[in-house]
Scaffold this motif. Structure first.
Motif, short mmCIF file in Angstrom:
data_model
loop_
_atom_site.label_atom_id
_atom_site.label_comp_id
_atom_site.label_asym_id
_atom_site.label_seq_id
_atom_site.Cartn_x
_atom_site.Cartn_y
_atom_site.Cartn_z
N ARG A 1 0.83 -1.21 0.00
CA ARG A 1 0.00 0.00 0.00
C ARG A 1 0.87 1.27 0.00
N VAL A 2 1.84 1.27 -0.89
CA VAL A 2 2.74 2.42 -1.03
C VAL A 2 2.72 2.92 -2.47
N LYS A 3 3.07 4.18 -2.62
CA LYS A 3 3.08 4.79 -3.95
C LYS A 3 4.52 4.84 -4.48
N PHE A 4 5.06 3.65 -4.75
CA PHE A 4 6.40 3.56 -5.33
C PHE A 4 6.27 3.26 -6.82
N GLU A 5 7.24 3.73 -7.55
CA GLU A 5 7.34 3.34 -8.95
C GLU A 5 8.27 2.14 -9.06
N ARG A 6 8.24 1.46 -10.21
CA ARG A 6 9.17 0.35 -10.40
C ARG A 6 9.75 0.39 -11.81
N GLN A 7 10.96 -0.09 -11.90
CA GLN A 7 11.65 -0.13 -13.20
C GLN A 7 12.46 -1.41 -13.29
N VAL A 8 12.18 -2.24 -14.29
CA VAL A 8 12.92 -3.47 -14.52
C VAL A 8 13.85 -3.22 -15.71
N ILE A 9 15.15 -3.45 -15.49
CA ILE A 9 16.16 -3.14 -16.49
C ILE A 9 16.81 -4.43 -16.99
N VAL A 10 16.91 -4.56 -18.30
CA VAL A 10 17.59 -5.72 -18.89
C VAL A 10 19.07 -5.37 -19.04
N SER A 11 19.93 -6.25 -18.55
CA SER A 11 21.37 -5.95 -18.53
C SER A 11 21.97 -5.90 -19.94
N ASN A 12 21.53 -6.77 -20.83
CA ASN A 12 22.09 -6.82 -22.19
C ASN A 12 23.63 -6.86 -22.17
#
Length: 736
Positions: free
Chosen positions: A663-674
């Protein structure tokens, strides 16, 4: 004549005290009794009997006097524990509950006393013009105010002497009433007039109650008494007792000599019932004048004490000066006279009169609370020779509050608001005093109770960071303290600590340093505990402090410190981190410049590796940070690196589920290492962040190599927080 000669004899012995100061009879008993036997007795007591009858009146008198008596008990307890100096009730309250509470009650009490002079003088002038219609009420009121003020300016003793003649006039009026005869054939009215022609019992109670609240008249002269600790309780009890006897006898006379209708319709019924009717007029005039004199003596002395304690603004400090051999507050008396004259000229005090009554009752209630708290705490310093159980003091306080609402609920709320505003104003001023008060004892009692109930086993539901900051000199690493304050958010404990590298340091020097740091933090509105210790080595001192600091189940669960740049310190620094981890303390290492301001505080990059251990604590600390005032507009971005595109959707869903359940207002970002390394990605993605959060590996035998490599790889990042979870707690239970 015999009575007057006895008064003169008593007067001469009572005033022939050390340095001309007052004794029990003249200094406490007479002023208090004269205020109790006031205008309500002469002008409203017949109305009281007419409404509720003999039996109801006796109940009202007993209930009212009981509340006053309970307050007198509290006054006796406080006055026999300390030497009560100038200021009376204000002095006792401020020395028990603190300068802010004392001032919040004392300032309104002064205003109430000053304006009460006008109330009583106007009452005197109105009754005088009833007999002499040619007189002008305002002119009479102003002249009388000036005359009694000049008398008070000249000598307190001379003013007290005039009250003996007033006492004689009141005694004469009561004797004349006793010797009078019935006005009409009537039976004793036991319950008053019929309900449709009479007021409710509690309405009548509210009208009568102010009649018995005159005990402050003697207490206000505390600075003029030879022996306050003896005179205040003795004189107050005597006044309450004599007043009670008179008020219990008068209803019998009134109910037996006139019917309820007559008692209700004639305010000066006593004049018709008395043997010599004009003696009642003398009593009315004496009652109003004595009450005015009592207020005129009390108000300047309260003002004098307020100024002496620097409660008043600095430009009013001159009001604290006393003049002459007896320290007469002439400046305060003149100011009181001016206020009273203005009020007399305006003429109508009906609007503020109820609020003034609330100020008096507030004073009585707070005095009861002060005595009750002192007795309940049982502090070794509180040793009154007159002991009262705390139950009776708190019962008196409850009684005062109940009566306030019965008399006028609106005025009670207005008075409470006024007192609260003064308290807040004084609190913000941060007045320093040379005397202690009971507040520290209250907090110690609460702390003791809490400590005995705090479980040593961490409870996920109520977990909060209890942070110990190893800051060194606060000015050099101020960013540590501000960030720690943001983590705690005023809802958790924080300790600012310093280790002095010196084996032998005097205890007084350590205490002085703690005081300096504490004042420094308070000046910047940082709420924190402070601890300064010395050790032959700062790293050993840090280990020792973490191991020993705390009490019971309340010990720091998180250690916060800066990093170290000097190569020769890396080994002991890493050993210290390992010690903290083994002691089951979470560790937060902040790497930033000494003058770090954390940019705009708009973005926090949290590099995440999963919910367990470090990951859970990092999410929790980021949440606390985002809820602080300084970081409330920051975006927390949870970042995670995956090796290929096939893992992106699943990872996003897992993170979204966790954040949703949190119940938090966090954003998320998933990064591909490549094919890129984590450190390369970290530098590229977080270059514009205001704060970066990273997990820290468990300290093992090769922790030094790991830490040096970590420092090198993150050297060019923005301010960075390294988080190491060590506490025996599953932070997942706190989050979800």
């Amino acid at each position: 004549m015999k009575f007057i000669s006895w008064v003169k004899k008593k007067n001469s012995t009572d005033l022939e005290e050390d340095n001309g100061k007052l004794g029990t009879f003249g200094g406490v008993f007479v002023p208090s009794l004269l205020t109790i036997l006031g205008v309500i007795m002469y002008l409203r007591f017949g109305w009281v009997v007419g409404n509720v009858g003999l039996f109801g009146t006796l109940i009202i008198v007993t209930l009212s006097t009981s509340i006053t008596f309970l307050t007198a008990l509290s006054i006796a307890a406080i006055s026999t524990d300390q030497v009560v100096k100038t200021g009376g009730a204000y002095y006792m309250i401020s020395r028990s509950l603190g300068i802010e509470t004392g001032g919040a009650v004392g300032i309104p009490l002064f205003l109430a006393q000053a304006l009460s002079v006008a109330l009583y003088v106007i009452g005197f002038a109105e009754s005088l013009t009833e007999v002499f219609p040619a007189f002008n009420i305002k002119v009479v009121g102003i002249v009388v105010t000036v005359l009694i003020s000049l008398l008070a300016l000249y000598s307190t003793q001379a003013t007290i002497k005039t009250q003996y003649f007033i006492l004689a006039a009141i005694a004469l009026s009561l004797i004349s009433l006793l010797l009078g005869k019935p006005l009409e054939d009537t039976q004793i009215e036991m319950w008053g007039a019929p309900a449709h022609r009479s007021e409710n019992f509690w309405v009548v109670f509210a009208v009568f109650f102010p009649a018995v609240t005159g005990i402050m008249a003697g207490v206000n002269l505390s600075g003029d008494l030879k022996n306050p600790s003896k005179s205040i309780p003795k004189g107050t009890f005597m006044a309450v007792g004599v007043g009670y006897i008179i008020y219990m006898l008068l209803p019998i006379i009134l109910a037996g000599r006139a019917d309820a209708t007559t008692l209700l319709t004639e305010p000066l019924i006593m004049r018709r019932l008395a043997w010599w009717g004009d003696a009642i007029l003398l009593g009315v005039w004496g009652a109003t004048l004595s009450s005015a004199v009592g207020s005129l003596l009390g108000a300047p002395r309260i003002l004098q004490a307020l100024a002496s304690d620097r409660v008043l603004p600095h430009y009013l400090q001159w009001l604290g000066r006393g003049n002459g051999k007896y320290n007469i507050p002439r400046a305060g008396t003149l100011l009181t006279m001016v206020l009273a004259i203005v009020a007399v000229y305006l003429g109508n005090l009906d609007i503020i009169a109820p609020v003034l009554s609330m100020f008096f009752l507030t004073t009585y209630g707070v005095l009861n609370i002060a005595a009750g708290v002192e007795n309940l705490l049982g502090s070794p310093s509180f040793r009154p020779s007159f002991r009262v159980h705390w139950f009776f003091s708190f019962l008196g306080a409850i009684g005062c509050l109940a009566v306030m609402f019965l008399i006028n609920a609106t005025a009670t709320v207005v008075a409470a608001f006024f007192v609260s505003m003064i308290f807040i104003w004084l609190k913000r001023r941060g007045i320093q005093t040379a005397f202690g008060d009971v507040r520290r004892g209250v907090w110690l009692a609460i702390a003791r109770s809490a400590l005995l109930r705090v479980n040593k086993v961490a409870d996920p539901k109520n977990w909060r960071p209890n942070i110990l900051i190893l800051s060194g000199a606060p000015t050099k690493r101020w960013h540590l303290i501000t960030l720690g304050a943001d983590f705690t958010g005023g809802q958790a404990l924080m300790t600012v600590s310093t280790v002095i590298k010196a084996p032998d340091v005097a205890f007084e020097r350590l205490q002085k340093m703690e005081d300096n740091i504490r004042e420094f933090l308070q000046s910047r509105r940082i709420q924190a505990l402070v601890r300064v210790v010395n050790a032959e080595d700062p790293f050993v001192g840090g280990e020792r402090l973490v191991s020993m600091y705390g009490i019971g189940g309340l010990v720091p669960n998180t250690v916060m410190l800066g990093d170290t740049q000097e190569m020769e310190h890396h080994q002991p620094y890493c050993d210290m981190i390992r010690h903290f981890y083994q002691a089951r303390r979470n560790v937060i290492i902040v790497r930033a410049e000494e003058d770090a301001s954390f940019g705009d505080r708009k973005r926090i990059d949290l590099w995440w590796g999963g919910l367990n251990k470090n990951g859970g604590l990092m999410l929790l600390m980021a949440y606390l940070l985002q809820n602080s005032l300084n970081w409330q507009h920051a975006d927390v971005v949870v970042k995670m690196v995956v090796s290929d595109e096939s893992a992106v959707d699943k990872t996003r869903k897992n993170i979204d589920d966790i954040l949703h359940n949190m119940r938090v207002k966090f954003e998320r970002q998933v990064i591909v290492s490549n094919g890129r390394s984590f450190w390369e990605i970290l530098k590229h993605e977080s270059d514009q962040a205001d704060l970066v959060m990273l997990g820290l590996a468990e300290p093992n035998e090769d922790f030094l190599t790991y830490y040096e490599s970590l420092s090198e790889k993150t050297a060019h990042l923005p301010p960075t927080v390294f988080v190491l979870a060590a506490q025996e707690l599953d932070f997942k239970d706190v989050l979800l």
